[in-house]
Design a protein around this motif. Structure first.
Motif, PDB file in Angstrom:
ATOM      1  N   UNK A 249       0.837  -1.199   0.000  1.00 43.73           N
ATOM      2  CA  UNK A 249       0.000   0.000   0.000  1.00 43.73           C
ATOM      3  C   UNK A 249       0.874   1.253   0.000  1.00 43.73           C
ATOM      4  N   UNK A 250       1.914   1.198   0.804  1.00 40.63           N
ATOM      5  CA  UNK A 250       2.860   2.299   0.923  1.00 40.63           C
ATOM      6  C   UNK A 250       3.484   2.607  -0.437  1.00 40.63           C
ATOM      7  N   UNK A 251       3.869   1.564  -1.155  1.00 41.22           N
ATOM      8  CA  UNK A 251       4.493   1.722  -2.459  1.00 41.22           C
ATOM      9  C   UNK A 251       3.519   2.320  -3.467  1.00 41.22           C
ATOM     10  N   UNK A 252       2.283   1.815  -3.453  1.00 42.41           N
ATOM     11  CA  UNK A 252       1.293   2.318  -4.395  1.00 42.41           C
ATOM     12  C   UNK A 252       0.986   3.794  -4.154  1.00 42.41           C
ATOM     13  N   UNK A 253       0.955   4.174  -2.888  1.00 41.08           N
ATOM     14  CA  UNK A 253       0.724   5.573  -2.553  1.00 41.08           C
ATOM     15  C   UNK A 253       1.868   6.436  -3.087  1.00 41.08           C
ATOM     16  N   UNK A 254       3.085   5.939  -2.927  1.00 38.16           N
ATOM     17  CA  UNK A 254       4.255   6.658  -3.425  1.00 38.16           C
ATOM     18  C   UNK A 254       4.190   6.810  -4.948  1.00 38.16           C
ATOM     19  N   UNK A 255       3.778   5.723  -5.627  1.00 37.84           N
ATOM     20  CA  UNK A 255       3.682   5.743  -7.084  1.00 37.84           C
ATOM     21  C   UNK A 255       2.625   6.757  -7.540  1.00 37.84           C
ATOM     22  N   UNK A 256       1.557   6.901  -6.786  1.00 43.71           N
ATOM     23  CA  UNK A 256       0.534   7.894  -7.094  1.00 43.71           C
ATOM     24  C   UNK A 256       1.120   9.306  -7.044  1.00 43.71           C
ATOM     25  N   UNK A 257       1.972   9.537  -6.051  1.00 48.01           N
ATOM     26  CA  UNK A 257       2.627  10.839  -5.940  1.00 48.01           C
ATOM     27  C   UNK A 257       3.508  11.113  -7.163  1.00 48.01           C
ATOM     28  N   UNK A 258       4.274  10.083  -7.568  1.00 47.50           N
ATOM     29  CA  UNK A 258       5.131  10.217  -8.743  1.00 47.50           C
ATOM     30  C   UNK A 258       4.279  10.535  -9.975  1.00 47.50           C
ATOM     31  N   UNK A 259       3.169   9.825 -10.104  1.00 49.10           N
ATOM     32  CA  UNK A 259       2.288  10.027 -11.254  1.00 49.10           C
ATOM     33  C   UNK A 259       1.797  11.465 -11.310  1.00 49.10           C
ATOM     34  N   UNK A 260       1.362  11.990 -10.173  1.00 49.77           N
ATOM     35  CA  UNK A 260       0.895  13.373 -10.117  1.00 49.77           C
ATOM     36  C   UNK A 260       2.031  14.339 -10.472  1.00 49.77           C
ATOM     37  N   UNK A 261       3.211  14.008  -9.968  1.00 41.71           N
ATOM     38  CA  UNK A 261       4.386  14.848 -10.242  1.00 41.71           C
ATOM     39  C   UNK A 261       4.703  14.867 -11.731  1.00 41.71           C
ATOM     40  N   UNK A 262       4.693  13.693 -12.346  1.00 43.71           N
ATOM     41  CA  UNK A 262       4.961  13.614 -13.795  1.00 43.71           C
ATOM     42  C   UNK A 262       3.901  14.375 -14.599  1.00 43.71           C
ATOM     43  N   UNK A 263       2.654  14.264 -14.161  1.00 40.82           N
ATOM     44  CA  UNK A 263       1.557  14.938 -14.857  1.00 40.82           C
ATOM     45  C   UNK A 263       1.701  16.457 -14.786  1.00 40.82           C
ATOM     46  N   UNK A 264       2.315  16.935 -13.723  1.00 36.55           N
ATOM     47  CA  UNK A 264       2.458  18.376 -13.514  1.00 36.55           C
ATOM     48  C   UNK A 264       3.712  18.941 -14.177  1.00 36.55           C
ATOM     49  N   UNK A 265       4.500  18.078 -14.815  1.00 37.11           N
ATOM     50  CA  UNK A 265       5.735  18.521 -15.479  1.00 37.11           C
ATOM     51  C   UNK A 265       5.424  19.399 -16.694  1.00 37.11           C
ATOM     52  N   UNK A 266       6.326  20.364 -17.008  1.00 34.87           N
ATOM     53  CA  UNK A 266       6.081  21.203 -18.194  1.00 34.87           C
ATOM     54  C   UNK A 266       6.124  20.367 -19.481  1.00 34.87           C
ATOM     55  N   UNK A 267       5.000  20.322 -20.223  1.00 31.10           N
ATOM     56  CA  UNK A 267       4.905  19.445 -21.394  1.00 31.10           C
ATOM     57  C   UNK A 267       5.839  19.848 -22.533  1.00 31.10           C
ATOM     58  N   UNK A 268       6.268  21.099 -22.551  1.00 31.66           N
ATOM     59  CA  UNK A 268       7.164  21.511 -23.640  1.00 31.66           C
ATOM     60  C   UNK A 268       8.573  20.963 -23.428  1.00 31.66           C
ATOM     61  N   UNK A 269       8.963  20.786 -22.156  1.00 31.16           N
ATOM     62  CA  UNK A 269      10.296  20.256 -21.871  1.00 31.16           C
ATOM     63  C   UNK A 269      10.307  18.731 -21.841  1.00 31.16           C
ATOM     64  N   UNK A 270       9.225  18.157 -21.347  1.00 30.34           N
ATOM     65  CA  UNK A 270       9.170  16.693 -21.192  1.00 30.34           C
ATOM     66  C   UNK A 270       7.921  16.115 -21.865  1.00 30.34           C
ATOM     67  N   UNK A 271       7.747  16.371 -23.181  1.00 26.22           N
ATOM     68  CA  UNK A 271       6.495  15.956 -23.839  1.00 26.22           C
ATOM     69  C   UNK A 271       6.227  14.453 -23.745  1.00 26.22           C
TER      70      UNK A 271
END
Lengths: 239, 239
Positions: free
Chosen positions: B178-200
């Motif tokens: 559960x701990x790992x999945x929660x961490x992965x959710x955070x990563x996912x949100x972080x990736x989604x919030x990345x600037x799309x022009x730099x990391x399309x």
DNA sequence: ACCTGAACACCGTTCAAGT
DNA sequence: ACCTGAACACCGTTCAAGT
């Protein structure tokens, strides 16, 4: 009692520069380069800055964060191919991998930090972005490319760790490379002395198994990996 | 003063069994399984045996040796395919890899010990021997097989380490998965919030990149690797 | 031969106190 | 806000002394 005139402050050079996260990370990398990752302790870095370990906690949350910041700062040295050329996607992917390996191994055992870590720093993300872009442009299915960037990263980290494993602990005046070759000679003798009925293939392939050739072995693994990735271009991705 | 009758000895159970290397290694693995590799300290293992840390040094030369002995004892649990079937060499190689991964991940982060280590213990050598035998029987050129057993080992270790990385530190009553999945959710949100022009590509492939599916990802990498190895069967080994 | 207590030279992190 | 001294709860390893 007031301090008499001309008396120096408590310490010779009490970090004339104010502490910043950048300075802490830079200092940590200096220790890494000089003595390896194990020597990078909070106390050691603080000492190098002329302060106590508690002072670092205003700029990094803990040792793990410091390590990750060090890794991304090292990753800034990775030069990505410009411009990317989709027609040469396999060659360029190989170039990136070899460049990452070069940068990692030039900073002792920093690759240990990367091992198993999901990239979040801007420079590490730029590497992943470049790898993905090349594969997508080369016609690799997106799902495969997503998995492959992970596999590729694992492979690069593992090789860089292996490369520095037996040289990281070498201290003082000894030549790390000589030390490693001597160790490999011991392994070779040990393998040769193994019972051939139990380990026939290890005994007969002893020279292939103990051939140090770091760069050659790395390139081979890369070729294997990229041949495999390329094999998914035609079909949908089944095994 | 003599000790009165019926008085218990200084400690409740002062390790009734005499200390042996086997007992030390077994105890260390018990600590590993319960609390992870970081918790396996000389002092902790000694405590578990009802003695002081200095006592262990009569049976293991240092902590690194203890770790390697632990690894080979864990490797004894790896079940190799019997009988080996050269016609199914790729499948059986895959089976071995998945079995090694199963055994490693069932002992917390023991794979960290294997990472970058040249195998010397009898059980680890037996695994390498089985892999070599299958590739040779399958027609893989000896030099390629020698390099491939290394690459394969690196890949298995790296994946097992990755698998346990974010669950190793979990302590107490929390569910590691559960701990790992929660961490992965955070990563996912972080990736989604990345600037799309730099990391399309990272942004658009976010779900593929953060898909946890450990076993699926491992199998994919294995397929990539083995497709690559198989591609060397026809020719002499050039890239 | 095996085991031990005590010591040595370290760790990461916290926290109340200072500026 | 930033920095610090001191303390807390640990490390691995060595060594003289005991049995």
């Amino acid at each position: 009692m007031p301090t008499p005139p001309g008396r120096r402050p408590r310490r010779a050079a009490p970090s004339r520069q104010p502490l910043t996260q950048e300075l802490v990370v830079e200092t940590a990398i200096a220790v890494l380069d000089a003595e390896g990752l194990e020597a990078v302790t909070m106390r050691r870095v603080a000492q190098e800055l002329g302060t106590g370990p508690a002072s670092l906690y205003a700029h990094v949350s803990d040792k793990q964060e410091l390590r990750e910041l060090m890794l991304d700062r090292v990753a800034a040295e990775i030069r990505l191919p410009a411009p990317p050329d989709p027609a040469r996607w396999r060659e360029q992917l190989k170039e990136i991998a070899m460049e990452v390996r070069r940068v990692y191994t030039s900073h002792r055992d920093i690759a240990k930090v990367s091992m198993g870590l999901i990239p979040t720093g801007p420079h590490l993300l730029a590497v992943a972005e470049a790898q993905l872009a090349l594969m997508i442009a080369g016609g690799v299915p997106p799902k495969i490319a997503g998995l492959a960037v992970d596999t590729l990263g694992m492979y690069i980290d593992a090789d860089a760790v292996e490369d520095t494993f037996y040289t990281a602990a070498v201290k003082g005046d000894e030549d790390p490379w000589e030390h490693f070759k001597k160790y490999l000679d011991q392994i070779r003798d040990y393998y040769k002395a193994l019972p051939p009925d139990r380990y026939p293939n290890i005994v007969s392939l002893v020279d292939d198994l103990t051939d140090e050739g770091g760069a050659e072995r790395f390139e081979f693994g890369l070729d294997v990996l990229l041949r495999g990735v390329a094999s998914y271009i035609e079909d949908g991705g089944g095994a």
